[in-house]
Design a protein around this motif. Sequence first.
Motif, PDB file in Angstrom:
ATOM      1  N   TYR A   1       0.785  -0.894   0.016  1.00  0.00           N
ATOM      2  CA  TYR A   1       0.104   0.388   0.176  1.00  0.00           C
ATOM      3  C   TYR A   1       0.773   1.398   0.033  1.00  0.00           C
ATOM      4  O   TYR A   1       0.822   2.136  -0.677  1.00  0.00           O
ATOM      5  CB  TYR A   1      -0.865   0.243   1.124  1.00  0.00           C
ATOM      6  CG  TYR A   1      -2.040   1.219   1.063  1.00  0.00           C
ATOM      7  CD1 TYR A   1      -3.052   0.718  -0.047  1.00  0.00           C
ATOM      8  CD2 TYR A   1      -1.692   2.280   1.852  1.00  0.00           C
ATOM      9  CE1 TYR A   1      -3.848   2.030   0.285  1.00  0.00           C
ATOM     10  CE2 TYR A   1      -2.963   3.454   2.520  1.00  0.00           C
ATOM     11  CZ  TYR A   1      -3.882   3.828   1.570  1.00  0.00           C
ATOM     12  OH  TYR A   1      -4.799   4.414   1.756  1.00  0.00           O
TER      13      TYR A   1
ATOM     14  N   GLN B   1      -4.765   1.117 -12.136  1.00  0.00           N
ATOM     15  CA  GLN B   1      -5.715  -0.168 -11.665  1.00  0.00           C
ATOM     16  C   GLN B   1      -5.524  -1.668 -11.153  1.00  0.00           C
ATOM     17  O   GLN B   1      -6.237  -1.931 -10.898  1.00  0.00           O
ATOM     18  CB  GLN B   1      -7.313   0.408 -13.149  1.00  0.00           C
ATOM     19  CG  GLN B   1      -7.721   1.551 -13.596  1.00  0.00           C
ATOM     20  CD  GLN B   1      -8.337   1.393 -14.405  1.00  0.00           C
ATOM     21  OE1 GLN B   1      -8.117   0.746 -15.403  1.00  0.00           O
ATOM     22  NE2 GLN B   1      -8.887   2.229 -14.829  1.00  0.00           N
TER      23      GLN B   1
ATOM     24  N   GLN C   1      -4.541  -1.112  -8.086  1.00  0.00           N
ATOM     25  CA  GLN C   1      -5.784  -1.758  -6.836  1.00  0.00           C
ATOM     26  C   GLN C   1      -6.195  -2.270  -7.142  1.00  0.00           C
ATOM     27  O   GLN C   1      -6.974  -3.102  -5.619  1.00  0.00           O
ATOM     28  CB  GLN C   1      -6.479   0.357  -7.399  1.00  0.00           C
ATOM     29  CG  GLN C   1      -6.623   1.388  -7.232  1.00  0.00           C
ATOM     30  CD  GLN C   1      -6.854   2.813  -8.152  1.00  0.00           C
ATOM     31  OE1 GLN C   1      -8.216   2.380  -8.956  1.00  0.00           O
ATOM     32  NE2 GLN C   1      -7.693   3.656  -6.765  1.00  0.00           N
ATOM     33  N   SER C   2      -6.605  -3.240  -7.938  1.00  0.00           N
ATOM     34  CA  SER C   2      -7.300  -4.755  -8.158  1.00  0.00           C
ATOM     35  C   SER C   2      -5.879  -5.330  -6.679  1.00  0.00           C
ATOM     36  O   SER C   2      -6.901  -6.110  -6.403  1.00  0.00           O
ATOM     37  CB  SER C   2      -6.898  -4.855  -9.104  1.00  0.00           C
ATOM     38  OG  SER C   2      -7.997  -4.245 -10.349  1.00  0.00           O
TER      39      SER C   2
ATOM     40  N   LEU D   1      -4.230  -4.150  -4.856  1.00  0.00           N
ATOM     41  CA  LEU D   1      -4.042  -4.649  -3.264  1.00  0.00           C
ATOM     42  C   LEU D   1      -5.480  -4.820  -2.417  1.00  0.00           C
ATOM     43  O   LEU D   1      -6.077  -5.388  -1.331  1.00  0.00           O
ATOM     44  CB  LEU D   1      -4.961  -2.832  -2.878  1.00  0.00           C
ATOM     45  CG  LEU D   1      -3.083  -2.269  -3.134  1.00  0.00           C
ATOM     46  CD1 LEU D   1      -2.699  -0.483  -3.136  1.00  0.00           C
ATOM     47  CD2 LEU D   1      -2.477  -2.853  -1.685  1.00  0.00           C
ATOM     48  N   GLN D   2      -6.799  -4.780  -3.620  1.00  0.00           N
ATOM     49  CA  GLN D   2      -8.141  -5.403  -3.157  1.00  0.00           C
ATOM     50  C   GLN D   2      -8.028  -6.514  -2.910  1.00  0.00           C
ATOM     51  O   GLN D   2      -8.994  -6.986  -2.399  1.00  0.00           O
ATOM     52  CB  GLN D   2      -9.515  -4.968  -4.075  1.00  0.00           C
ATOM     53  CG  GLN D   2     -10.541  -5.346  -3.713  1.00  0.00           C
ATOM     54  CD  GLN D   2     -10.947  -4.544  -2.296  1.00  0.00           C
ATOM     55  OE1 GLN D   2     -10.548  -3.155  -1.926  1.00  0.00           O
ATOM     56  NE2 GLN D   2     -11.470  -5.332  -1.570  1.00  0.00           N
ATOM     57  N   GLU D   3      -7.677  -7.031  -3.955  1.00  0.00           N
ATOM     58  CA  GLU D   3      -7.381  -8.452  -3.547  1.00  0.00           C
ATOM     59  C   GLU D   3      -6.876  -9.206  -2.526  1.00  0.00           C
ATOM     60  O   GLU D   3      -7.261 -10.433  -1.433  1.00  0.00           O
ATOM     61  CB  GLU D   3      -6.731  -9.526  -4.956  1.00  0.00           C
ATOM     62  CG  GLU D   3      -6.794 -10.753  -4.905  1.00  0.00           C
ATOM     63  CD  GLU D   3      -6.125 -11.601  -6.229  1.00  0.00           C
ATOM     64  OE1 GLU D   3      -5.486 -12.619  -6.324  1.00  0.00           O
ATOM     65  OE2 GLU D   3      -6.308 -10.666  -7.509  1.00  0.00           O
TER      66      GLU D   3
ATOM     67  N   LEU E   1      -7.019  -7.768   0.182  1.00  0.00           N
ATOM     68  CA  LEU E   1      -7.653  -6.971   1.333  1.00  0.00           C
ATOM     69  C   LEU E   1      -8.087  -8.177   1.648  1.00  0.00           C
ATOM     70  O   LEU E   1      -8.617  -8.878   2.935  1.00  0.00           O
ATOM     71  CB  LEU E   1      -7.723  -5.980   1.030  1.00  0.00           C
ATOM     72  CG  LEU E   1      -8.219  -5.284   2.504  1.00  0.00           C
ATOM     73  CD1 LEU E   1      -7.824  -5.080   3.684  1.00  0.00           C
ATOM     74  CD2 LEU E   1      -9.210  -3.902   1.983  1.00  0.00           C
ATOM     75  N   ASP E   2      -8.410  -8.628   0.553  1.00  0.00           N
ATOM     76  CA  ASP E   2      -9.839  -9.647   0.915  1.00  0.00           C
ATOM     77  C   ASP E   2      -9.503 -11.240   0.713  1.00  0.00           C
ATOM     78  O   ASP E   2      -9.868 -11.988   2.216  1.00  0.00           O
ATOM     79  CB  ASP E   2     -10.411 -10.206  -0.924  1.00  0.00           C
ATOM     80  CG  ASP E   2     -11.446  -8.505  -1.501  1.00  0.00           C
ATOM     81  OD1 ASP E   2     -11.726  -7.807  -0.353  1.00  0.00           O
ATOM     82  OD2 ASP E   2     -11.604  -8.251  -2.385  1.00  0.00           O
TER      83      ASP E   2
END
Length: 172
Positions: free
Chosen positions: A73, A89, A92-93, A95-97, A99-100
Amino acid sequence: MKKIALIFMMSLIGLTGFAQTEGISVLKFGFLSYESVLQSMADYPLVEQGMKELEKQYAAEQKRVEDEFNKKYEEFLDGQRDFPQTILQKRQSELQELLDKNIAFKKESQRLLAEAREKALQPLKNRLAGALANVGSSKGLAFILNTDHNTVPWLNITMGEDVTDAVKAALK
């Protein structure tokens, strides 16, 4: 259903009154703190120690994945102004993955820890169930109530018997 329960309770009260006036023995019950007895068992500290070790391992792994997420991050924040839109993008994807996955791991580890605790305590609970059955039978009790967690907010102790010490003695 409520009517049936009410009729049953009324007939039980009537039978109890009749039994008391006719000199017939009334149902006796026992009560105890299940958690207190469980925690007094000799093997309980070993189970707790094993669980603490397992919790430390899961906590270390959670810390590792959190540190990994925080590092990525920070890298993202440092470079976000310079990244082209497609790379931005993509990051960001990612990082989201990440985090999930971290959230899913935390939930799964909580489930696995609870499962491990139950599995580790099962032999103790089986021994405790046997001791409860022996004490209940030997004392002629109709049932034994668990008073933990306010499940029995009030009981007339003159009509029952605290079997905590008897059960602890039966476990030794």
